[in-house]
Design an enzyme around this catalytic site. Structure first.
Site, PDB file in Angstrom:
ATOM      1  NE  ARG A  79       0.390  10.372  10.786  1.00  0.00           N
ATOM      2  CZ  ARG A  79      -0.089   9.363  10.054  1.00  0.00           C
ATOM      3  NH1 ARG A  79      -1.302   8.946  10.262  1.00  0.00           N
ATOM      4  NH2 ARG A  79       0.636   8.814   9.097  1.00  0.00           N
ATOM      5  CB  CYS A 118      -5.593   9.833  11.901  1.00  0.00           C
ATOM      6  SG  CYS A 118      -3.961   9.170  12.024  1.00  0.00           S
ATOM      7  NE  ARG A 138      -6.977   4.239   5.169  1.00  0.00           N
ATOM      8  CZ  ARG A 138      -6.086   4.594   6.116  1.00  0.00           C
ATOM      9  NH1 ARG A 138      -6.425   4.592   7.386  1.00  0.00           N
ATOM     10  NH2 ARG A 138      -4.862   4.960   5.790  1.00  0.00           N
ATOM     11  CG  ASP A 196       2.850   1.093   9.615  1.00  0.00           C
ATOM     12  OD1 ASP A 196       3.218   1.366   8.460  1.00  0.00           O
ATOM     13  OD2 ASP A 196       2.511   1.965  10.442  1.00  0.00           O
ATOM     14  CE  LYS A 252      -1.756   1.580   4.027  1.00  0.00           C
ATOM     15  NZ  LYS A 252      -1.481   2.989   4.364  1.00  0.00           N
ATOM     16  CG  ASN A 253       2.200   2.777   3.581  1.00  0.00           C
ATOM     17  OD1 ASN A 253       1.030   3.092   3.338  1.00  0.00           O
ATOM     18  ND2 ASN A 253       2.610   2.503   4.810  1.00  0.00           N
TER      19      ASN A 253
HETATM   20  N1  EPU Z   1       6.672  14.067  11.813  1.00  0.00           N
HETATM   21  C1  EPU Z   1       6.992  15.371  12.165  1.00  0.00           C
HETATM   22  N2  EPU Z   1       6.975  16.332  11.203  1.00  0.00           N
HETATM   23  C2  EPU Z   1       6.695  16.041   9.891  1.00  0.00           C
HETATM   24  C3  EPU Z   1       6.383  14.700   9.544  1.00  0.00           C
HETATM   25  C4  EPU Z   1       6.394  13.731  10.520  1.00  0.00           C
HETATM   26  O1  EPU Z   1       7.264  15.669  13.326  1.00  0.00           O
HETATM   27  O2  EPU Z   1       6.721  16.951   9.055  1.00  0.00           O
HETATM   28  C5  EPU Z   1       6.684  13.033  12.844  1.00  0.00           C
HETATM   29  C6  EPU Z   1       5.352  12.309  12.964  1.00  0.00           C
HETATM   30  O3  EPU Z   1       4.500  12.978  13.881  1.00  0.00           O
HETATM   31  C7  EPU Z   1       5.761  10.956  13.489  1.00  0.00           C
HETATM   32  C8  EPU Z   1       7.132  10.715  12.839  1.00  0.00           C
HETATM   33  O4  EPU Z   1       7.603  12.018  12.444  1.00  0.00           O
HETATM   34  O5  EPU Z   1       5.916  11.039  14.889  1.00  0.00           O
HETATM   35  C9  EPU Z   1       7.107   9.835  11.638  1.00  0.00           C
HETATM   36  O6  EPU Z   1       6.091  10.284  10.800  1.00  0.00           O
HETATM   37  P1  EPU Z   1       6.154  10.003   9.246  1.00  0.00           P
HETATM   38  O7  EPU Z   1       6.075  11.291   8.525  1.00  0.00           O
HETATM   39  O8  EPU Z   1       7.263   9.064   8.931  1.00  0.00           O
HETATM   40  O9  EPU Z   1       4.835   9.189   9.004  1.00  0.00           O
HETATM   41  P2  EPU Z   1       4.019   9.297   7.661  1.00  0.00           P
HETATM   42  O10 EPU Z   1       4.969   9.545   6.558  1.00  0.00           O
HETATM   43  O11 EPU Z   1       2.911  10.234   7.857  1.00  0.00           O
HETATM   44  C10 EPU Z   1       4.193   6.823   6.892  1.00  0.00           C
HETATM   45  C11 EPU Z   1       3.243   5.680   6.615  1.00  0.00           C
HETATM   46  C12 EPU Z   1       2.645   5.175   7.922  1.00  0.00           C
HETATM   47  C13 EPU Z   1       3.789   4.739   8.833  1.00  0.00           C
HETATM   48  C14 EPU Z   1       4.765   5.905   9.030  1.00  0.00           C
HETATM   49  C15 EPU Z   1       5.969   5.531   9.870  1.00  0.00           C
HETATM   50  C16 EPU Z   1       2.382   6.216   4.413  1.00  0.00           C
HETATM   51  C17 EPU Z   1       1.227   6.688   3.583  1.00  0.00           C
HETATM   52  N3  EPU Z   1       2.158   6.126   5.754  1.00  0.00           N
HETATM   53  O12 EPU Z   1       3.432   7.821   7.545  1.00  0.00           O
HETATM   54  O13 EPU Z   1       1.833   4.065   7.576  1.00  0.00           O
HETATM   55  O14 EPU Z   1       3.266   4.361  10.098  1.00  0.00           O
HETATM   56  O15 EPU Z   1       5.240   6.368   7.752  1.00  0.00           O
HETATM   57  O16 EPU Z   1       6.629   4.445   9.299  1.00  0.00           O
HETATM   58  O17 EPU Z   1       3.451   5.921   3.918  1.00  0.00           O
HETATM   59  C18 EPU Z   1       0.035   2.553   7.945  1.00  0.00           C
HETATM   60  O18 EPU Z   1       0.361   2.049   6.834  1.00  0.00           O
HETATM   61  O19 EPU Z   1      -0.805   2.080   8.739  1.00  0.00           O
HETATM   62  C19 EPU Z   1       0.694   3.834   8.337  1.00  0.00           C
HETATM   63  C20 EPU Z   1       0.252   4.614   9.301  1.00  0.00           C
END
Ligand code: EPU
Length: 423
Positions: free
Chosen positions: A124, A119, A402, A310, A25-26
């Site tokens: 986020r 969420c 999802r 995850d 998915k990701n």
């Molecule tokens: N964070 C910040 N600032 C930012 C972005 C992130 O402080 O600008 C923090 C977040 O709050 C979190 C950490 O950094 O504490 C990591 O967040 P990240 O940005 O890596 O998460 P994401 O990119 O929003 C993706 C996956 C998630 C997975 C996370 C961590 C996708 C679409 N989603 O989320 O997948 O948990 O990386 O590996 O790629 C899932 O598939 O169930 C899922 C939630």
């Protein structure tokens, strides 16, 4: 049960036979966003048939791209012309819509995307994404629920993607997609080095991008003037594979899981070295058997290559069956424990602390009516229902749709007593 459909599971069956892992998915969500970076046609394979994926393709259509589904898991995108604005309605359907920022900025020199909602994982933020775009010459503005970026001269820069809880995955994907068409060299330090980011980079390379350091936390990208179309096949979903692996340890009987890449799950599998007699890896499959002597564990979910957040909810279910006290901590999403309240309705006896949970096992779980709060919480509750005494009713099961394609059907095919009830 108060929603239109729910899932009913009667626990106690051992699961036997073949189960195939779907495409990631990701990784797919990032590949779909990247297909906007060229006017030529891209073909994407092994794309799972999930609501998040369908929503992402509908956003591309609303942006003006031609999208064609050639097969259940094969799609074609021709983004001859692309708008710049992702509506609130579209953007709020999934977090990954934020991944469009980089592609739209690189393509149009501007992007307007609805801010992703918080969420059930907790906050986020996207501050790290925006900080990087500003370093590359973008101007960031907020208006209501939208963030808008403009960059008359998107140029390379040298910056870090590190945040207070590690590197950001979609943030890294976003800036990679902007950098491949920016003027000059971009050095992305402390980049997320998850396998899904490597898939994105390999796809971009096939489109003509110049990226060094793929798979590491330092990416060097030399911008090019344009990218051409390409074909790419998404990797298999390591989180789904890990979920099925845990299911095997909980209630498998020679459960054969096809398309698992153990190198994508090293930080996860490292915790199961003591259980080698319960599983056997061959090529790209593993045969797993129920383990009746699970030991307590101290699990810390952290950025790749460590234990994936995850799989954190799912491994907590395993810990409820271990003889002794376990601890599960999540350094990425310290609030990702809402599912524990639902597991406790089944007798899990989990104690929630700040950023971690304590589990005193073993606990015999009993069926109950439970609410699914997010995708991976749903997976955890399915695992719990499979081993619980009696029937479990899972509400809001659309969350599971999802991230897990036809999950009831696939679990039934290996002997689970699980059905979707349309109320
Ligand atoms: N964070 C910040 N600032 C930012 C972005 C992130 O402080 O600008 C923090 C977040 O709050 C979190 C950490 O950094 O504490 C990591 O967040 P990240 O940005 O890596 O998460 P994401 O990119 O929003 C993706 C996956 C998630 C997975 C996370 C961590 C996708 C679409 N989603 O989320 O997948 O948990 O990386 O590996 O790629 C899932 O598939 O169930 C899922 C939630």
């Amino acid at each position: 049960m108060n929603s239109t459909s729910y899932t009913k599971i009667k626990g106690g069956n051992l699961l036997e036979g073949n189960i195939d892992v779907s495409g990631s998915k990701n990784a797919s969500l990032q590949l779909i966003a990247a297909s906007l970076l060229t006017r030529e046609t891209c073909q994407l394979g092994n794309i799972p048939h999930l609501t998040d994926v369908l929503n992402m393709f509908s956003i591309l259509k609303n942006l003006g791209a031609q999208v064609e589904q050639l097969d259940r898991h094969v799609w074609q995108v021709s983004a001859l012309r692309v708008g710049e604005r992702v509506s609130q309605e579209d953007g709020s359907k999934l977090r990954a819509s934020i991944c469009l920022l980089g592609a739209l900025l690189a393509r149009n020199g501007s992007a307007v995307v609805a801010l992703p909602g918080g969420c059930n994982l907790g906050e986020r933020p996207i501050d790290l994404h925006l900080r990087a775009f500003e370093k590359m010459g973008a101007e960031v503005n907020f208006s209501g629920d939208y963030v808008s970026l403009t960059a008359k001269d998107l140029h390379g820069a040298d910056f870090s993607m590190m945040g207070p809880r590690g590197a950001t995955v979609t943030g890294t994907a976003n800036v990679v997609m902007a950098a491949v068409l920016a003027k000059g060299e971009t050095i992305i330090r402390d980049a997320a080095c998850d396998p899904e980011i490597s898939d994105l980079c390999h796809f971009l390379e096939k489109m003509g991008a110049s990226i060094d350091g793929i798979g590491t936390s330092t990416l060097r990208i030399n911008g090019v003037t344009s990218l051409h179309g390409a074909e790419f096949t998404a990797q298999y979903d390591r989180i789904e594979a890990g979920t099925f692996f845990l299911m095997g340890l909980l209630c498998g009987k020679n459960l054969k899981i096809n398309h698992i890449n153990k190198y994508h799950l090293q930080g996860f599998l490292d915790y199961f070295g003591a259980y080698k007699k319960y599983f056997d890896f061959q090529d790209d499959f593993v045969v797993v058997n129920r383990c009746d002597s699970l030991m307590p564990a101290n699990i810390v979910a952290a950025p790749h290559p460590l234990f994936p957040t995850d799989l954190q909810p799912q491994v907590t279910v395993l810990c409820t069956q271990a003889k002794g006290n376990s601890l599960v901590q999540d350094k990425i999403f310290p609030a990702r424990f809402l599912y524990a309240d639902e597991l406790n309705k089944m007798g899990a006896g989990i104690v929630k602390r700040d950023g971690f949970v304590e589990i005193a096992g073993p606990k015999s779980l009993r069926g109950a009516s439970v609410q699914i709060t997010d995708l991976r919480a749903g997976a955890a509750l399915v695992l719990a229902g499979l081993i619980a005494e009696g029937e479990t009713f899972l509400d809001k099961v659309i969350h599971v749709d999802r991230g897990y394609e036809n999950f009831e059907e696939r679990l039934r095919s290996v002997g689970a007593d699980i059905t979707r009830v349309i109320a």
